[in-house]
Design an enzyme around this catalytic site. Structure first.
Site, PDB file in Angstrom:
ATOM      1  N   HIS A  77       2.122 -11.775  14.254  1.00 45.27           N
ATOM      2  CA  HIS A  77       3.511 -11.993  15.228  1.00 45.27           C
ATOM      3  C   HIS A  77       3.543 -13.139  15.022  1.00 45.27           C
ATOM      4  CE1 HIS A  77       7.327 -11.640  17.204  1.00 45.27           C
ATOM      5  NE2 HIS A  77       6.789 -10.387  17.819  1.00 45.27           N
ATOM      6  N   THR A 115       0.976  -1.257   0.464  1.00 40.93           N
ATOM      7  CA  THR A 115      -0.042   0.048   0.007  1.00 40.93           C
ATOM      8  C   THR A 115       0.834   1.222   0.297  1.00 40.93           C
ATOM      9  OG1 THR A 115      -1.864   1.015   1.041  1.00 40.93           O
ATOM     10  CG2 THR A 115       0.217  -0.110   2.962  1.00 40.93           C
TER      11      THR A 115
END
Length: 401
Positions: free
Chosen positions: A371, A319
């Site tokens: 994560h 993006t």
């Protein structure tokens, strides 16, 4: 014969849609394969196509919700166009009857028009002085440069200018589109269901800007478009994803899915909302091929012509908030992907080069990642590889083979 035109299916999971905009007017004559309306779903905007020629009757208003498979309009194939081809008439002309004297008829006060917008305050003043829209337009004795520029700005996209404040207090309420509703739910789910973290780095864009300047004319003459910035990062990402495959991974329940290919999604801002068309097998494409696909998919996205297949199945997303002037951000994940790369604006900054301070065009880049799937070593290593490749683009050709 009356033909019912139903809302088309946009996939097995899509059961509801909304008419975004009627392109053809109610009662108008349409030709076969004409685009009648834009149908908005929570995944894409689809065109409603006329199956035959005939007179259109609209049954569903713009913005109204409707189930997939329901009838949105009908077409009367027995009705003909009001504008047939004129035939030559060789008969003698008929005498024209004398015109009747014009009677003085009170002029109705017209304050509404499909071509001219008026505010409630303006309408009340017009009523008080017995004026209509034609009186106001005719009262403008001359057209100045300011009026022309105002119309040009209204009809063409432009950068936001200084707002014109008035004492009129108005609000606009409209139903949220299915695409926007779906996007809202997905963004909240990402925040609640992932362990999202973001790491940052900075990239010296000197070499990329030099290459664009040196080869821009040649690229335009060969491919008919300019070299952008995103294609360099997309090409670099395909190489870095091969070296750090967990960044290209997906969590599916208790399973880890790691594709050996890279389908890169490119986020595109449109009037309908953010859309992410996907470049398939981006790792097999050259930088010019990636650039051409980015331009083609972005154009289709802004024209609401993307198919469901062109927006699903991506393994990684890029993006670019820099086109809006963003200096730094933490891009949010595009589920079920595990990572997204955020680009930002390029600013001349003082940096230390071999013990001296130099001014270089610097871009801050961000990698948001899940994560649960990606550790710090892979995320930092991936972003460092992106930095290395973009700062030395010649390395991309060697490492991609």
């Amino acid at each position: 014969m009356i033909i019912a035109v139903k809302i088309p299916s946009a996939g097995e999971s899509v059961t509801e849609a909304a008419i975004g905009n009627w392109i053809s007017a109610d009662g108008s004559y349409v030709e076969k394969d004409d685009e009648l309306a834009e149908v908005e779903t929570d995944k894409a905007t689809l065109p409603l196509i006329a199956p035959e020629s005939g007179r259109l009757t609209i049954l569903v208003k713009a913005g109204q919700k409707i189930s997939v498979g329901e009838v949105a309009c009908t077409i009367d194939t027995d009705s003909r166009s009001n504008s047939p081809v004129a035939k030559k008439d060789f008969s003698e002309p008929k005498p024209v009857p004398p015109a009747e004297p014009v009677k003085d008829i009170p002029k109705p006060v017209k304050t509404e028009s499909s071509a001219v917008k008026t505010t409630p305050l303006a309408r009340s003043i017009m009523h008080a002085h017995n004026l209509d829209i034609d009186d106001i337009i005719n009262g403008l004795r001359k057209i100045t440069r300011q009026e022309v520029e105002m119309v040009v700005k209204q009809s063409t996209p432009a950068k936001p200018s200084s707002p014109i404040f008035t004492d009129e207090r108005e609000i606009e309420r409209r139903t949220m589109s299915p695409l926007r509703r779906k996007l809202s739910k997905r963004l909240v789910a990402v925040k609640n269901e992932t362990a999202m973290l973001t790491t940052f780095n900075e990239v010296d864009m000197s070499r990329v800007m030099q290459i664009r300047k040196q080869y821009q004319d040649r690229f335009i003459s060969r491919h008919g478009q300019k070299i952008g910035m995103v294609s360099f990062f997309a090409k670099a990402a395909t190489i870095a994803l091969h070296l750090f495959p967990r960044v290209n991974s997906i969590i599916d329940g208790d399973d880890e899915i790691v594709p050996n290919y890279t389908d890169v999604g490119i986020a595109v801002q449109t009037d309908k909302g953010l859309m992410v068309p996907v470049i398939r097998n981006a790792h097999l494409l050259s930088l010019p091929q990636i650039e051409i696909q980015i331009a083609a998919l972005a154009a289709k996205a802004r024209a609401s012509k993307l198919s469901i297949e062109e927006m699903t199945g991506g393994t990684f997303t890029i993006t670019n908030g820099g086109i809006f002037g963003s200096m730094l951000s933490t891009p949010i994940l595009n589920p079920p992907q595990s990572a997204i790369l955020g680009m930002h604006n390029i600013v001349d900054r003082p940096v230390a080069i071999n013990g001296t301070v130099q001014i270089r065009p610097i871009m801050y880049v961000a990698l948001s990642y899940d994560h649960r799937m990606i550790d710090g070593r892979d995320s930092v290593g991936f972003l460092s590889k992106i930095k290395e490749l973009v700062e030395e683009p010649v390395k991309m050709s060697g490492e991609s083979n």
